[in-house]
Design a protein around this motif. Structure first.
Motif, PDB file in Angstrom:
ATOM      1  N   GLY A  25     -16.886  33.794  18.587  1.00  0.00           N
ATOM      2  CA  GLY A  25     -16.237  34.119  17.233  1.00  0.00           C
ATOM      3  C   GLY A  25     -16.785  33.885  16.022  1.00  0.00           C
ATOM      4  N   ILE A  26     -17.713  32.759  15.861  1.00  0.00           N
ATOM      5  CA  ILE A  26     -18.330  32.445  14.653  1.00  0.00           C
ATOM      6  C   ILE A  26     -19.583  33.517  14.588  1.00  0.00           C
ATOM      7  CG2 ILE A  26     -19.923  30.743  13.583  1.00  0.00           C
ATOM      8  CD1 ILE A  26     -18.488  28.771  14.933  1.00  0.00           C
ATOM      9  N   ALA A  27     -20.081  34.112  15.633  1.00  0.00           N
ATOM     10  CA  ALA A  27     -21.168  34.853  15.684  1.00  0.00           C
ATOM     11  C   ALA A  27     -20.733  36.303  15.186  1.00  0.00           C
ATOM     12  CB  ALA A  27     -21.685  34.879  17.132  1.00  0.00           C
ATOM     13  N   ALA A  28     -19.279  36.538  15.600  1.00  0.00           N
ATOM     14  CA  ALA A  28     -18.934  38.039  15.150  1.00  0.00           C
ATOM     15  C   ALA A  28     -18.813  38.062  13.672  1.00  0.00           C
ATOM     16  CB  ALA A  28     -17.484  38.033  15.637  1.00  0.00           C
ATOM     17  N   SER A  29     -18.578  37.019  12.967  1.00  0.00           N
ATOM     18  CA  SER A  29     -18.664  37.062  11.512  1.00  0.00           C
ATOM     19  C   SER A  29     -20.115  36.931  10.882  1.00  0.00           C
ATOM     20  CB  SER A  29     -18.210  35.888  10.708  1.00  0.00           C
ATOM     21  OG  SER A  29     -16.559  36.030  10.814  1.00  0.00           O
ATOM     22  N   LEU A  30     -21.159  37.081  11.877  1.00  0.00           N
ATOM     23  CA  LEU A  30     -22.501  36.792  11.314  1.00  0.00           C
ATOM     24  C   LEU A  30     -23.114  38.315  11.705  1.00  0.00           C
ATOM     25  CD1 LEU A  30     -23.187  33.304  12.070  1.00  0.00           C
ATOM     26  CD2 LEU A  30     -23.447  34.340   9.635  1.00  0.00           C
ATOM     27  N   ALA A  31     -22.283  39.159  12.388  1.00  0.00           N
ATOM     28  CA  ALA A  31     -23.004  40.341  12.950  1.00  0.00           C
ATOM     29  C   ALA A  31     -22.790  41.762  12.340  1.00  0.00           C
ATOM     30  CB  ALA A  31     -22.200  40.634  14.527  1.00  0.00           C
ATOM     31  N   GLY A  32     -23.688  42.450  12.603  1.00  0.00           N
ATOM     32  CA  GLY A  32     -23.494  43.887  11.889  1.00  0.00           C
ATOM     33  C   GLY A  32     -24.406  44.309  10.689  1.00  0.00           C
ATOM     34  N   ALA A  33     -25.343  45.218  11.134  1.00  0.00           N
ATOM     35  CA  ALA A  33     -26.374  45.638   9.942  1.00  0.00           C
ATOM     36  C   ALA A  33     -26.424  47.186  10.118  1.00  0.00           C
ATOM     37  CB  ALA A  33     -27.615  45.185  10.071  1.00  0.00           C
ATOM     38  N   PRO A  34     -26.341  48.009   8.996  1.00  0.00           N
ATOM     39  CA  PRO A  34     -26.223  49.393   9.110  1.00  0.00           C
ATOM     40  C   PRO A  34     -27.592  49.905   9.557  1.00  0.00           C
ATOM     41  CG  PRO A  34     -25.442  48.537   6.821  1.00  0.00           C
ATOM     42  CD  PRO A  34     -26.145  47.340   7.636  1.00  0.00           C
ATOM     43  N   MET A  35     -27.325  51.258  10.111  1.00  0.00           N
ATOM     44  CA  MET A  35     -28.671  51.918  10.638  1.00  0.00           C
ATOM     45  C   MET A  35     -29.598  52.341   9.586  1.00  0.00           C
ATOM     46  SD  MET A  35     -28.856  52.280  13.668  1.00  0.00           S
ATOM     47  CE  MET A  35     -30.081  53.248  13.926  1.00  0.00           C
ATOM     48  N   ALA A  36     -29.071  52.314   8.198  1.00  0.00           N
ATOM     49  CA  ALA A  36     -30.133  52.898   7.341  1.00  0.00           C
ATOM     50  C   ALA A  36     -31.271  52.262   6.981  1.00  0.00           C
ATOM     51  CB  ALA A  36     -29.195  53.241   5.896  1.00  0.00           C
ATOM     52  N   ASN A  37     -31.352  51.070   7.696  1.00  0.00           N
ATOM     53  CA  ASN A  37     -32.563  50.205   7.407  1.00  0.00           C
ATOM     54  C   ASN A  37     -33.441  50.412   8.474  1.00  0.00           C
ATOM     55  OD1 ASN A  37     -32.530  49.085   4.577  1.00  0.00           O
ATOM     56  ND2 ASN A  37     -31.203  47.409   5.431  1.00  0.00           N
ATOM     57  N   ALA A  38     -33.074  51.178   9.555  1.00  0.00           N
ATOM     58  CA  ALA A  38     -34.096  51.387  10.532  1.00  0.00           C
ATOM     59  C   ALA A  38     -35.271  52.198   9.985  1.00  0.00           C
ATOM     60  CB  ALA A  38     -33.511  52.248  11.573  1.00  0.00           C
ATOM     61  N   ALA A  39     -36.543  52.195  10.516  1.00  0.00           N
ATOM     62  CA  ALA A  39     -37.561  52.897   9.815  1.00  0.00           C
ATOM     63  C   ALA A  39     -38.023  52.254   8.398  1.00  0.00           C
ATOM     64  CB  ALA A  39     -37.514  54.160   9.914  1.00  0.00           C
TER      65      ALA A  39
END
Lengths: 457, 414
Positions: free
Chosen positions: A188-202
């Motif tokens: 549960g704690i980890a979920a609040s630390l997850a997620g980065a948008p694709m635009a920073n790929a490359a």
């Protein structure tokens, strides 16, 4: 009480035992561990790693955890995990799974850091370590199966930053022997630390996605160990108030079976792809196709003569972030079908050196890039299990030569042989380690189940 | 505390312990949102916590010779707030109470990065990269609201925004079009329409047009309408029965509120849940006449009289009651055993941007909060410093007060 999805995951993490690991799963996961270490070692020579390390050194006084490629340097556990995670993904050289994510980089650094953190009396042995690693992989895989959108090459959130964070939390929770409730909160704690948008790929920031996944997952587990509590329904689907479903448009979670008879680790049925050169997985099809058409061309013309080529046609799936006609940085080049195809045509191979500044900006390469056109055949789906790559050379003479690749060497359908995997590892590690150390790691990982103290790794 | 080194920043209210800026920003940010007592804006987010804790921690990390003035701090703070507001305006879905991602975790991280970038005087390219890097840390699902983790959303927003700015300063680069792309900031919204910021000579700050709401008690903003309505109902009940409120005369309590799932909790079991419960706040206000910090103690959360009243409480969601902090209302209707009904309605509670707290009441809230944690001189010092922030030469006085030091030498710095 009714079994919630979240609860079933927590129970799984808590109840998994070494005996639950099958032979196939053990073998595959050890290969992943070795490859991941090698990739992390060579990654410690990159600029992005350098920045991450300099940043982390500002903060570490309880420095107990090692950093890839930097003997004598120690950082605090979470920052060591961060730095090593960045190293692992710095060149896009790390493993890829199906559904799509880079599973090992999100889990291994956290485990290595945590193993050094624990007091001598409670050091996990090699088998515990291998088990925790597999728990981390399994959780990632299961989460991705909750959404059909995860089967395709991503468009919105970068998967390692989504499932990787929870995988790291799960693996660390396992290594630290947290209770079932604590495992639940770690997720549960980890979920609040997850997620980065694709635009920073490359971009240079992409490696941070893996660095943060492994570091923040570790943090989540440490917080849970200290009593922090989160939503016990984080993985379940609660309409009107998103939990983990926030990261997907369609989300259908299912409870995880308890380890043992009814449960099979996903790694048993679905192996990993290892990369042969440091670029996005999609590039590997195109490079193999380019190499085969190059051979045809050499047979045809006696040598590789670019002036005979009018147009280079690439038949690839639709995926915006890897379609770059003229990449200008190393990170962009690793995410460019066009660049990788042309480098393969020009040089007859693609390797570490293909992505250096001088190589990227070569005149001959630019000239070839000018000739490239891209097509998106309908049957070429943006999915690592189904896609293919085709390279066609349309010559001035009117002749057409074509090369096609359905399954590149290193893909799960055509896995790297043991020798090839070791060759990759030795080549990577030799950038920063002496031969004895290199061989020692190989032996250690091969016999991981018999290691009494995994922090030796 | 595990990871402290020889730096360098204050933990508000603690003289005995310091942490590196990153972790100071984190713990102070957690503290700010720990009781759901911090400010709320429209479109919905808690703007100040992520920005202020990062800025103060960062300001202490500068070398001795480089002083940060109060005006620098004030400007950076406003940059951080403005960026959040502008981002929220890029999506219509942001106007309503959230359902998917918790806004402070999304825009708060960006605001913190922007504010820190400003304080660090990063150049335009570095500012772009700070935002790009921050985006990769943004976002936390709403399901963790009403749990212990929610305060970490603000703590992490502060810490990660600061980290992003520091990484940008070290030369790290991200996607320079992070705010333009659907696969950038747009990842957090289903409708996303970014616009360039105005470049006029006199910049139109959002805070000029749209104030924040300041809470009078530590609970989710939507409960403030409920508390007001319930208090007025209690007054009417008490007046009509010789100043006594007999609970057993109450048959039913109906709350007419907007539909907000994560604040609909008929029987909260923890302090975090109680702060996110229409029902709990209504019943508390009916019992006690008003809400305070004390309303959420364990004893009060579990008292039998309250539990009894909770059993009699129901929610209704009138279709005209939209889940937006700008337009929602609340009606509390108490039906008595004798058949009579007493109702109260609140459209704008005291502290909402339409009815802002008066200076004395804001100060009263501050003093009540700081009491027992900071000595009186430090408390007064902070009030004085903040009111005159533009004139303060060295904003480190603020940190000194925040650490609880009461020294005679300080007034000279002001």
């Amino acid at each position: 009480p009714e079994e919630t999805v979240t609860g079933s995951f927590a129970s799984f993490i808590h109840a998994a035992r070494p005996e639950h690991l099958s032979q196939t799963v053990r073998q595959r996961s050890k290969r992943m561990i070795l490859d991941s270490i090698g990739v992390g070692l060579v990654g410690s020579t990159t600029r992005v790693f350098d920045i991450a390390l300099r940043y982390c050194r500002l903060y570490s006084s309880v420095a107990v955890s090692s950093v890839y490629g930097k003997p004598g340097v120690k950082l605090s556990p979470t920052l060591a995990a961060f730095t090593n995670g960045v190293a692992t993904h710095s060149m896009d050289f790390d493993d890829t799974w199906h559904p799509a994510t880079h599973p090992s980089g999100a889990v291994l650094p956290a485990l290595l850091a945590a193993s050094q953190m624990l007091p001598p009396s409670t050091k996990p042995n090699g088998l515990d370590f291998l088990l925790a690693f597999n728990v981390g992989l399994e959780v990632q895989g299961r989460l991705m199966h909750f959404s059909t959108e995860a089967h395709d090459i991503p468009k919105r959130f970068h998967p390692p930053s989504v499932v990787g964070t929870l995988g790291s939390a799960a693996a660390t929770a396992k290594l630290l022997s947290l209770s079932s409730a604590q495992c639940c909160h770690a997720l549960g704690i980890a979920a609040s630390l997850a997620g980065a948008p694709m635009a920073n790929a490359a971009t240079q920031a992409k490696p941070l996605h893996v660095g943060n996944a492994t570091r923040l997952g570790l943090e989540a587990a440490l917080l849970a160990a200290r009593g922090m509590e989160a939503s016990p329904l984080i993985l379940d689907d609660i309409p009107g108030c998103s939990g983990f479903s926030a990261f997907y448009s369609l989300y259908q979670p299912k409870p995880l079976a308890a380890p043992g008879e009814h449960h099979e680790f996903l790694l048993e049925k679905q192996d990993i792809a290892f990369k042969r050169f440091p670029a996005h997985l999609g590039m590997h099809w195109v490079v193999d196709a380019a190499l085969s058409v190059r051979n045809l061309f050499i047979n045809y013309a006696g040598s590789f003569s670019p002036s005979l080529i009018r147009t280079i046609v690439l038949r690839i799936p639709v995926s915006k972030y890897i379609n770059r006609p003229f990449p200008s940085s190393e990170h962009q080049a690793r995410h460019s079908f066009q660049f990788n195809a042309c480098a393969a045509l020009l040089d007859g191979e693609v390797g570490l050196g293909s992505f250096s500044e001088s190589s990227i900006h070569r005149q001959e390469l630019r000239e070839l890039l000018d000739k490239v056109v891209v097509e998106h055949p309908e049957d070429n789906v943006a999915n690592f299990d189904k896609m293919y790559g085709e390279v066609a050379l349309l010559l001035h003479s009117g002749d057409i030569l074509t090369g096609k690749c359905d399954t590149f060497y290193g893909h799960w359908r055509k896995p790297l042989s043991k020798e090839s995997l070791l060759k990759k590892f030795r080549s990577n590690a030799s950038h920063v380690l002496p031969e004895e150390k290199i061989e020692a790691i190989i032996t250690l990982v091969d016999n991981l189940e018999n290691l009494s103290d995994s922090s030796q790794l | 505390q595990i990871y402290s080194s020889d730096s360098s920043s204050t933990i508000w209210g603690h003289l005995d312990f310091r942490l590196p800026p990153l972790y100071a920003a984190f713990v102070n940010g957690v503290a700010v949102h720990s009781m759901d007592f911090d400010d709320t804006w429209h479109p919905a987010t808690h703007p100040s916590g992520a920005v202020l804790s990062a800025l103060i921690a960062l300001s202490e990390a500068f070398p001795q010779k480089k002083k940060i003035s109060g005006l620098d701090l004030l400007l950076a703070f406003n940059v951080g707030i403005e960026v959040q507001g502008r981002l929220l305006h890029f999506s219509r879905e942001a106007r309503n109470i959230p359902k998917r991602f918790h806004p402070p975790a999304v825009v708060g991280t960006m605001g913190s990065a922007a504010a820190c970038a400003k304080l660090l005087a990063l150049d335009q390219l570095e500012c772009k990269n700070a935002l790009a890097i921050a985006a990769s840390y943004a976002g936390a699902p709403l399901a963790n609201a009403a749990t212990q983790i929610k305060p970490l959303h603000v703590g992490n927003a502060a810490k990660h925004g600061l980290e992003a700015a520091c990484l940008a300063l070290q030369g790290l680069q991200g996607n320079e079009q992070i705010l333009d792309m659907k696969s950038g900031m747009g990842a957090f919204y289903t409708d996303y329409n970014p616009q360039t910021l105005p470049t006029s000579q006199s910049y139109p700050w959002l805070l000029e047009q749209q104030d924040v709401a300041i809470k009078c008690f530590p609970a989710h903003l939507a409960t403030h309408w409920v508390a007001d309505a319930a208090s007025s109902v209690r007054r009417k009940l008490v007046e009509s029965s010789e100043n006594l409120l007999s609970l057993d005369k109450i048959e039913k309590v109906i709350l007419r509120v907007p539909e907000v799932k994560y604040v609909n909790r008929p029987s909260p079991a923890s302090e975090h849940e109680a702060r996110h419960s229409f029902q709990f706040v209504a019943c508390s206000a009916l019992l006690d006449g008003s809400m305070s910090v004390q309303s959420f103690t364990s004893e009060n959360v579990h008292r039998p009289a309250l539990r009894e009243l909770l059993c009699k409480t129901q929610l209704e969601h009138p279709p005209d009651n939209t889940p937006s902090f700008d337009s929602l209302y609340c009606e509390v209707s108490v039906t008595l055993r004798d058949g009579n009904t007493v109702s109260g309605r609140c459209t704008t509670f005291y502290g909402h941007w339409r009815k802002p707290l008066k200076k004395e009441d804001l100060e009263k809230k501050f003093q009540s909060n700081a009491l027992g944690i900071l000595p009186i001189e430090a408390m007064e010092g902070i009030i004085e410093t903040v009111y005159n922030l533009e004139k303060v030469e060295d904003c480190s006085v603020l940190s000194t007060f925040l650490s609880g030091q009461s020294t005679r030498a300080l007034p000279e710095k002001l």
